[in-house]
Design a protein around this motif. Structure first.
Motif, PDB file in Angstrom:
ATOM      1  N   PHE A 234       0.734  -1.378   0.192  1.00 27.47           N
ATOM      2  CA  PHE A 234       0.357  -0.366  -0.344  1.00 27.47           C
ATOM      3  C   PHE A 234       0.518   1.471  -0.374  1.00 27.47           C
ATOM      4  O   PHE A 234       1.848   1.371   0.694  1.00 27.47           O
ATOM      5  CB  PHE A 234      -0.993   0.066   1.094  1.00 27.47           C
ATOM      6  N   TYR A 235       0.743   2.171  -0.721  1.00 27.62           N
ATOM      7  CA  TYR A 235       1.199   3.793  -0.763  1.00 27.62           C
ATOM      8  C   TYR A 235       0.523   4.674  -0.599  1.00 27.62           C
ATOM      9  O   TYR A 235      -0.874   5.109  -1.184  1.00 27.62           O
ATOM     10  CB  TYR A 235       1.366   4.028  -2.099  1.00 27.62           C
ATOM     11  N   LEU A 236       0.680   4.679   1.089  1.00 28.72           N
ATOM     12  CA  LEU A 236      -0.248   6.470   1.330  1.00 28.72           C
ATOM     13  C   LEU A 236       0.503   7.614   1.363  1.00 28.72           C
ATOM     14  O   LEU A 236       1.412   7.596   1.869  1.00 28.72           O
ATOM     15  CB  LEU A 236      -0.574   5.573   3.210  1.00 28.72           C
ATOM     16  N   LYS A 237      -0.623   8.413   1.097  1.00 29.37           N
ATOM     17  CA  LYS A 237      -0.073   9.819   0.584  1.00 29.37           C
ATOM     18  C   LYS A 237      -0.747  10.771   1.504  1.00 29.37           C
ATOM     19  O   LYS A 237      -2.112  10.513   0.969  1.00 29.37           O
ATOM     20  CB  LYS A 237       0.006  10.316  -1.248  1.00 29.37           C
ATOM     21  N   ILE A 238      -0.153  11.292   1.954  1.00 29.59           N
ATOM     22  CA  ILE A 238      -0.770  13.264   2.681  1.00 29.59           C
ATOM     23  C   ILE A 238      -0.650  13.781   2.135  1.00 29.59           C
ATOM     24  O   ILE A 238       0.669  14.307   2.334  1.00 29.59           O
ATOM     25  CB  ILE A 238      -0.314  12.348   4.568  1.00 29.59           C
ATOM     26  N   ILE A 249       3.307  13.941   4.228  1.00 29.03           N
ATOM     27  CA  ILE A 249       3.982  12.459   4.237  1.00 29.03           C
ATOM     28  C   ILE A 249       3.427  11.573   3.726  1.00 29.03           C
ATOM     29  O   ILE A 249       2.809  11.876   2.694  1.00 29.03           O
ATOM     30  CB  ILE A 249       4.318  12.294   5.386  1.00 29.03           C
ATOM     31  N   SER A 250       4.063  10.188   3.388  1.00 34.99           N
ATOM     32  CA  SER A 250       3.953   9.433   2.561  1.00 34.99           C
ATOM     33  C   SER A 250       4.223   8.228   3.373  1.00 34.99           C
ATOM     34  O   SER A 250       5.441   8.487   3.414  1.00 34.99           O
ATOM     35  CB  SER A 250       4.084   9.606   0.504  1.00 34.99           C
ATOM     36  N   VAL A 251       3.805   7.129   2.692  1.00 32.90           N
ATOM     37  CA  VAL A 251       4.126   5.658   2.388  1.00 32.90           C
ATOM     38  C   VAL A 251       4.362   4.936   2.120  1.00 32.90           C
ATOM     39  O   VAL A 251       3.266   4.905   1.668  1.00 32.90           O
ATOM     40  CB  VAL A 251       3.526   5.607   4.898  1.00 32.90           C
ATOM     41  N   ALA A 252       5.241   3.934   2.008  1.00 36.67           N
ATOM     42  CA  ALA A 252       4.752   3.096   1.424  1.00 36.67           C
ATOM     43  C   ALA A 252       5.526   1.929   1.987  1.00 36.67           C
ATOM     44  O   ALA A 252       6.252   1.649   2.578  1.00 36.67           O
ATOM     45  CB  ALA A 252       6.420   2.889  -0.212  1.00 36.67           C
ATOM     46  N   ALA A 253       4.652   0.733   1.943  1.00 34.24           N
ATOM     47  CA  ALA A 253       4.636  -1.125   3.028  1.00 34.24           C
ATOM     48  C   ALA A 253       4.383  -1.598   1.701  1.00 34.24           C
ATOM     49  O   ALA A 253       3.513  -1.978   1.321  1.00 34.24           O
ATOM     50  CB  ALA A 253       3.497  -0.086   3.851  1.00 34.24           C
ATOM     51  N   GLY A 254       5.417  -2.564   2.277  1.00 36.41           N
ATOM     52  CA  GLY A 254       5.303  -4.253   1.180  1.00 36.41           C
ATOM     53  C   GLY A 254       5.292  -5.159   2.287  1.00 36.41           C
ATOM     54  O   GLY A 254       6.155  -5.058   2.902  1.00 36.41           O
ATOM     55  N   LEU A 255       4.239  -5.776   2.470  1.00 37.57           N
ATOM     56  CA  LEU A 255       4.264  -6.807   2.970  1.00 37.57           C
ATOM     57  C   LEU A 255       4.323  -8.412   2.594  1.00 37.57           C
ATOM     58  O   LEU A 255       4.024  -8.621   1.593  1.00 37.57           O
ATOM     59  CB  LEU A 255       3.655  -7.203   4.954  1.00 37.57           C
ATOM     60  N   GLU A 256       5.522  -9.391   3.088  1.00 38.15           N
ATOM     61  CA  GLU A 256       5.144 -11.108   2.429  1.00 38.15           C
ATOM     62  C   GLU A 256       4.533 -11.516   3.968  1.00 38.15           C
ATOM     63  O   GLU A 256       4.957 -11.595   4.786  1.00 38.15           O
ATOM     64  CB  GLU A 256       6.776 -11.403   2.148  1.00 38.15           C
TER      65      GLU A 256
END
Ligand code: SF4
Length: 341
Positions: A234-238, A249-256
């Motif tokens: 998920f890419y969250l952009k505020i 701020i933004s957050v890039a999260a990848g989970l296996e």
């Protein structure tokens, strides 16, 4: 605008030769460079147009990853089937950036080299900017610093004094960092590979030096390792408005995921530093743990460890922590559509 020479290159070797001349710049999409030339921030003696080089393919790599040519346009990359299906984090991040018209022009290599949107950098009527004029000072530290950095301002920690508190404005770069991309470059003496974490530099004592690229080097491609986060990313952009705005701020999260537990993770923050902010200790906290709010809060605290705010941007620290928790939650749930706030 100052006058300049224009050359069109048809082979990488010729581009590298022309580009290594004094004060020469490569021209790709031009969405940032041309603006900076109009503002008087950039005044190259020569523009080397590389748009006719054969660097516009997205191809599967023999190791199971993907190779993205430096001239692949942001729109084409975001819509490419391989990227949408295997690397949705990158597709989401690209589509959250700029506007459709800009994405149609902007290239992968150019996006890597996007320069900061610090107001004092882009407005030459402000004399104090260490990035534009080394040694002149930094107008942002005591100025209007709402969009500025809270992490990585110095090499030695928050107490050692800052030379530049600008941020990297790219969304693509944040996803590339979380995906552990590598940058392929070619110079007069051959090719080399730069890990993404080493490509962008923190300001330290030389804020005018922004990347690990040498003056005679051309970015030819970006490679991604085999996809691990195609199901949970998920890419969250505020940002201040829902389109055509840079991230606060933004957050890039990848989970296996392995059942309810995290097997591996890629996590990066944008809008907080002069490079995408990645902290191995924070990612290690996720490994082997259940995807819970409590775990994600610990991760957020670790990722923002050492953050320092200024008069107008201290809010970013708490915003980033909450963004990390929200983004990891959405990634763990397998949410597939990017969201903006
Ligand atoms: Fe210049 Fe960096 Fe200070 Fe902005 S934050 S004024 S780019 S030195």
């Amino acid at each position: 605008m100052n006058s300049f020479n224009y050359e069109r290159a048809t082979a990488p070797e010729a581009a590298i030769h022309s580009g290594s001349a004094h004060n020469a710049k490569f021209l790709a999409g031009g969405t940032n460079l041309v603006d900076l030339m109009k503002y008087g921030v950039e005044s190259p003696a020569t523009l080397v147009d590389i748009n006719h080089l054969s660097l516009n393919q997205v191809v599967a790599s023999p190791d199971g990853g993907v190779t993205i040519g430096a001239l692949v346009r942001n729109s084409d990359l975001a819509d490419h089937a391989l990227i949408k299906n295997q690397y949705p984090l990158l597709s989401q991040a690209l589509l959250s950036g700029a506007s459709p018209q800009l994405r149609n022009m902007a290239t992968t290599g150019g996006n890597l080299l996007q320069r900061t949107r610090c107001y004092y950098f882009t407005d030459v009527s402000f004399p104090a900017c260490n990035k534009r004029e080394p040694g002149s000072g930094c107008a942002a530290i005591k100025g209007y610093n709402r969009i500025h950095a809270v992490l990585g301002q110095t090499d030695k920690g928050p107490a050692s004094g800052e030379t530049c508190i600008a941020t990297n404005p790219s969304d693509m770069n944040v996803a590339m960092a979380a995906l552990s991309a590598k940058v392929e470059v070619q110079g007069a003496h051959g090719k080399r590979t730069i890990p993404f974490s080493e490509f962008h530099r923190l300001p330290g004592s030389t804020p005018s030096v922004e990347t690990a690229l040498k003056p005679d080097e051309l970015i030819v491609a970006v490679t991604l390792p085999p996809a691990k986060f195609s199901k949970n990313a998920f890419y969250l952009k505020i940002r201040d408005r829902n389109s055509y705005a840079f991230a606060l701020i933004s957050v890039a999260a990848g989970l296996e995921m392995d059942g309810g537990q995290v097997k591996s993770a890629g996590l990066a923050l944008g809008g907080v530093a002069l490079k995408p902010w990645r902290e191995p200790d924070a990612e290690r906290l996720l490994i082997g743990k259940p995807a819970t709010i409590e775990v994600f809060k610990q991760v957020a605290d670790t990722l923002l460890r050492g953050a320092k705010g200024y008069e107008h941007n201290a809010f970013k620290i708490e915003m980033a922590k909450q963004g990390v928790v929200r983004c990891l939650t959405l990634a763990s749930q397998g949410t597939t559509e990017g969201t903006q706030a």
